[in-house]
Motif scaffolding. Structure first.
Motif, PDB file in Angstrom:
ATOM      1  N   ALA A 221       0.814  -1.217   0.000  1.00 50.36           N
ATOM      2  CA  ALA A 221       0.000   0.000   0.000  1.00 50.36           C
ATOM      3  C   ALA A 221       0.845   1.264   0.000  1.00 50.36           C
ATOM      4  O   ALA A 221       0.355   2.342  -0.328  1.00 50.36           O
ATOM      5  CB  ALA A 221      -0.927   0.004   1.212  1.00 50.36           C
TER       6      ALA A 221
ATOM      7  N   ARG B   2      -2.438  -1.240 -11.431  1.00 48.85           N
ATOM      8  CA  ARG B   2      -3.399  -0.800 -10.431  1.00 48.85           C
ATOM      9  C   ARG B   2      -3.425   0.722 -10.322  1.00 48.85           C
ATOM     10  O   ARG B   2      -2.526   1.418 -10.803  1.00 48.85           O
ATOM     11  CB  ARG B   2      -3.060  -1.396  -9.055  1.00 48.85           C
ATOM     12  CG  ARG B   2      -1.714  -0.923  -8.502  1.00 48.85           C
ATOM     13  CD  ARG B   2      -1.362  -1.608  -7.184  1.00 48.85           C
ATOM     14  NE  ARG B   2      -0.157  -1.003  -6.596  1.00 48.85           N
ATOM     15  CZ  ARG B   2       0.321  -1.294  -5.396  1.00 48.85           C
ATOM     16  NH1 ARG B   2      -0.282  -2.204  -4.642  1.00 48.85           N
ATOM     17  NH2 ARG B   2       1.403  -0.683  -4.930  1.00 48.85           N
TER      18      ARG B   2
ATOM     19  N   ILE C  20      -7.033   2.776  -0.843  1.00 48.34           N
ATOM     20  CA  ILE C  20      -7.845   1.979  -1.763  1.00 48.34           C
ATOM     21  C   ILE C  20      -6.998   1.584  -2.965  1.00 48.34           C
ATOM     22  O   ILE C  20      -6.175   2.378  -3.440  1.00 48.34           O
ATOM     23  CB  ILE C  20      -9.075   2.775  -2.234  1.00 48.34           C
ATOM     24  CG1 ILE C  20      -9.970   3.137  -1.038  1.00 48.34           C
ATOM     25  CG2 ILE C  20      -9.888   1.994  -3.275  1.00 48.34           C
ATOM     26  CD1 ILE C  20     -11.014   4.178  -1.355  1.00 48.34           C
ATOM     27  N   VAL C  21      -7.196   0.373  -3.451  1.00 49.54           N
ATOM     28  CA  VAL C  21      -6.524  -0.082  -4.663  1.00 49.54           C
ATOM     29  C   VAL C  21      -7.577  -0.503  -5.688  1.00 49.54           C
ATOM     30  O   VAL C  21      -8.554  -1.175  -5.360  1.00 49.54           O
ATOM     31  CB  VAL C  21      -5.540  -1.238  -4.377  1.00 49.54           C
ATOM     32  CG1 VAL C  21      -6.258  -2.451  -3.793  1.00 49.54           C
ATOM     33  CG2 VAL C  21      -4.775  -1.618  -5.644  1.00 49.54           C
TER      34      VAL C  21
ATOM     35  N   GLN D 111      -6.663  -4.402  -8.620  1.00 51.07           N
ATOM     36  CA  GLN D 111      -6.280  -5.582  -7.852  1.00 51.07           C
ATOM     37  C   GLN D 111      -7.306  -5.773  -6.740  1.00 51.07           C
ATOM     38  O   GLN D 111      -7.953  -4.814  -6.299  1.00 51.07           O
ATOM     39  CB  GLN D 111      -4.880  -5.425  -7.241  1.00 51.07           C
ATOM     40  CG  GLN D 111      -3.780  -5.110  -8.227  1.00 51.07           C
ATOM     41  CD  GLN D 111      -3.479  -6.255  -9.189  1.00 51.07           C
ATOM     42  OE1 GLN D 111      -3.628  -7.430  -8.838  1.00 51.07           O
ATOM     43  NE2 GLN D 111      -3.074  -5.920 -10.413  1.00 51.07           N
TER      44      GLN D 111
ATOM     45  N   LYS E 126      -6.642  -6.595  -3.687  1.00 47.37           N
ATOM     46  CA  LYS E 126      -6.110  -6.094  -2.423  1.00 47.37           C
ATOM     47  C   LYS E 126      -4.683  -5.612  -2.648  1.00 47.37           C
ATOM     48  O   LYS E 126      -4.081  -5.825  -3.709  1.00 47.37           O
ATOM     49  CB  LYS E 126      -6.137  -7.201  -1.367  1.00 47.37           C
ATOM     50  CG  LYS E 126      -5.320  -8.432  -1.736  1.00 47.37           C
ATOM     51  CD  LYS E 126      -5.440  -9.517  -0.676  1.00 47.37           C
ATOM     52  CE  LYS E 126      -4.622 -10.752  -1.069  1.00 47.37           C
ATOM     53  NZ  LYS E 126      -4.707 -11.807  -0.014  1.00 47.37           N
ATOM     54  N   PHE E 127      -4.123  -4.974  -1.647  1.00 45.46           N
ATOM     55  CA  PHE E 127      -2.726  -4.585  -1.692  1.00 45.46           C
ATOM     56  C   PHE E 127      -1.832  -5.811  -1.579  1.00 45.46           C
ATOM     57  O   PHE E 127      -2.204  -6.814  -0.964  1.00 45.46           O
ATOM     58  CB  PHE E 127      -2.406  -3.618  -0.543  1.00 45.46           C
ATOM     59  CG  PHE E 127      -3.124  -2.301  -0.641  1.00 45.46           C
ATOM     60  CD1 PHE E 127      -2.751  -1.353  -1.577  1.00 45.46           C
ATOM     61  CD2 PHE E 127      -4.173  -2.010   0.217  1.00 45.46           C
ATOM     62  CE1 PHE E 127      -3.415  -0.140  -1.673  1.00 45.46           C
ATOM     63  CE2 PHE E 127      -4.839  -0.794   0.144  1.00 45.46           C
ATOM     64  CZ  PHE E 127      -4.456   0.140  -0.804  1.00 45.46           C
TER      65      PHE E 127
ATOM     66  N   LYS F  57     -13.936   1.340  -2.724  1.00 48.09           N
ATOM     67  CA  LYS F  57     -13.531   0.053  -2.174  1.00 48.09           C
ATOM     68  C   LYS F  57     -12.537  -0.618  -3.112  1.00 48.09           C
ATOM     69  O   LYS F  57     -12.456  -0.304  -4.298  1.00 48.09           O
ATOM     70  CB  LYS F  57     -14.744  -0.844  -1.966  1.00 48.09           C
ATOM     71  CG  LYS F  57     -15.504  -1.180  -3.240  1.00 48.09           C
ATOM     72  CD  LYS F  57     -16.726  -2.046  -2.943  1.00 48.09           C
ATOM     73  CE  LYS F  57     -17.480  -2.402  -4.234  1.00 48.09           C
ATOM     74  NZ  LYS F  57     -18.658  -3.239  -3.958  1.00 48.09           N
ATOM     75  N   ASN F  58     -11.771  -1.536  -2.568  1.00 47.66           N
ATOM     76  CA  ASN F  58     -10.772  -2.261  -3.357  1.00 47.66           C
ATOM     77  C   ASN F  58     -11.432  -3.074  -4.470  1.00 47.66           C
ATOM     78  O   ASN F  58     -12.511  -3.639  -4.295  1.00 47.66           O
ATOM     79  CB  ASN F  58      -9.974  -3.212  -2.467  1.00 47.66           C
ATOM     80  CG  ASN F  58      -9.111  -2.490  -1.453  1.00 47.66           C
ATOM     81  OD1 ASN F  58      -8.879  -1.285  -1.572  1.00 47.66           O
ATOM     82  ND2 ASN F  58      -8.618  -3.207  -0.460  1.00 47.66           N
TER      83      ASN F  58
END
Length: 341
Positions: free
Chosen positions: A49, A74, A91-92, A95, A97-98, A142-143
């Motif tokens: 992150a 990303r 936030i990503v 992807q 998640k991070f 949100k991711n």
């Protein structure tokens, strides 16, 4: 006195974004903080992150900061634009998640996104290796959030260059891309540089459906041409006020003027009035003494290369404006600031 404007400059090969608490007023100014690294001397690449793999195109929207992370496929979003070193994103996008890196052709995935733009609360992403542009009607909260609209492809499952409308590679049209790299939007219009086709595509009204065709093309006389430095008759000639040679990441408008980096012609083209017709000539050129020269680091004597100076460029890769200051990313490992543009 009002708060000083934050300035974020991507330093892609050093895997970092440099932060300035104000626009520098002197040469070789030091950054105040760095994102993506724990200090100003570290250059490691990763996908956490608070790390990068080729950051590009930092954009401030309201309180938020968004950065395209090219190699990691990303977009990173900070809910509040950071002012401290190695602050982690919240936030990503692209992807789940991070800490992961997967290239994907889907409504949630990305593959080497070059640049991003935000306008009217909408996020637009040049998903370059997927030969498409993704539109999020609202900035993701949100991711792994899905995009709402795709340009350049008929659906989110197809990612071919110059899509012929049937999922296979064809020829240039008003609806497809080869390699969309630079992007700008004000939430009402979209401008995209299609690097390999030596053109810029403009949607004069914000797209509402997948695969929507552009309304205007610059750099070419029509939507089916892709010639380098098109001479207007379908052949390749000298640089001119109308043509281009690999317009790359840099495209920006202040609502009236339009700025485009014409990378291989080593110049920035400026339209003082937003174009309304195909093949409209630019009004001003930056980095060259005239429209017919395209050498790197023009020495000012005509059309001969020299060394880097305040008036020339070498493969510019970005352009944006803050207030009346134009900032250009130059291939001489520098950013140039022009006052009063």
């Amino acid at each position: 006195m009002g708060r000083r404007a934050l300035l974020y400059l991507s330093d892609e090969c050093n895997q970092r974004v440099l932060g300035f608490t104000g626009i520098p007023s002197s040469n070789d100014a030091d950054a105040d903080f760095v994102l993506g690294q724990p200090d100003f001397t570290t250059t490691g690449q990763a996908n956490g992150a608070n790390q990068f793999g080729g950051p590009q195109s930092p954009v401030i929207s309201g309180k938020e900061l968004l950065v395209s992370d090219w190699y990691n496929s990303r977009i990173l979003i900070w809910k509040t634009a950071p002012t401290t070193t190695q602050a982690p994103a919240n936030i990503v996008v692209g992807q789940a998640k991070f800490g992961t890196r997967t290239d994907a052709c889907s409504a949630k995935g990305l593959d080497a996104p070059e640049t991003i733009s935000v306008g009217g609360g909408k996020l637009v992403v040049a998903d370059s290796d997927n030969a498409r542009v993704l539109i999020f009607k609202k900035i993701p909260k949100k991711n792994g959030q899905k995009a709402d609209i795709v340009l350049g492809q008929k659906n989110f499952k197809t990612c071919v260059e110059l899509n012929n409308g049937e999922g296979a590679t064809g020829s240039p049209t008003a609806a497809n891309f080869s390699y969309p790299a630079g992007i700008w939007t004000d939430g009402k219009r979209i401008v995209v540089t299609d690097e390999d086709e030596n053109r810029v595509l403009i949607w004069t009204k914000f797209p509402k459906k997948n695969f929507q065709p552009a309304d205007i093309v610059l750099g070419q006389p029509d939507f089916t041409s892709d010639v380098v430095n098109n001479n207007g008759s379908g052949g390749s000639g000298l640089p001119s006020a109308k043509n281009m040679n690999m317009p790359y990441d840099g495209v920006f408008s202040n609502g009236t003027q339009l700025f485009v980096d014409d990378q291989e012609n080593n110049r920035i083209l400026v339209w003082n009035t937003f174009p309304t017709a195909n093949f409209t000539p630019a009004d001003v050129v930056i980095g060259q003494p005239n429209f017919t020269c395209g050498v790197a680091n023009n020495d000012g004597s005509g059309c001969t290369s020299g060394t880097a100076s305040a008036s020339n460029l070498s493969q510019p890769t970005g352009v944006f404006q803050i207030n009346n200051q134009l900032i250009v990313t130059d291939g001489n490992s520098r950013y140039l600031i022009y006052n009063g543009m």
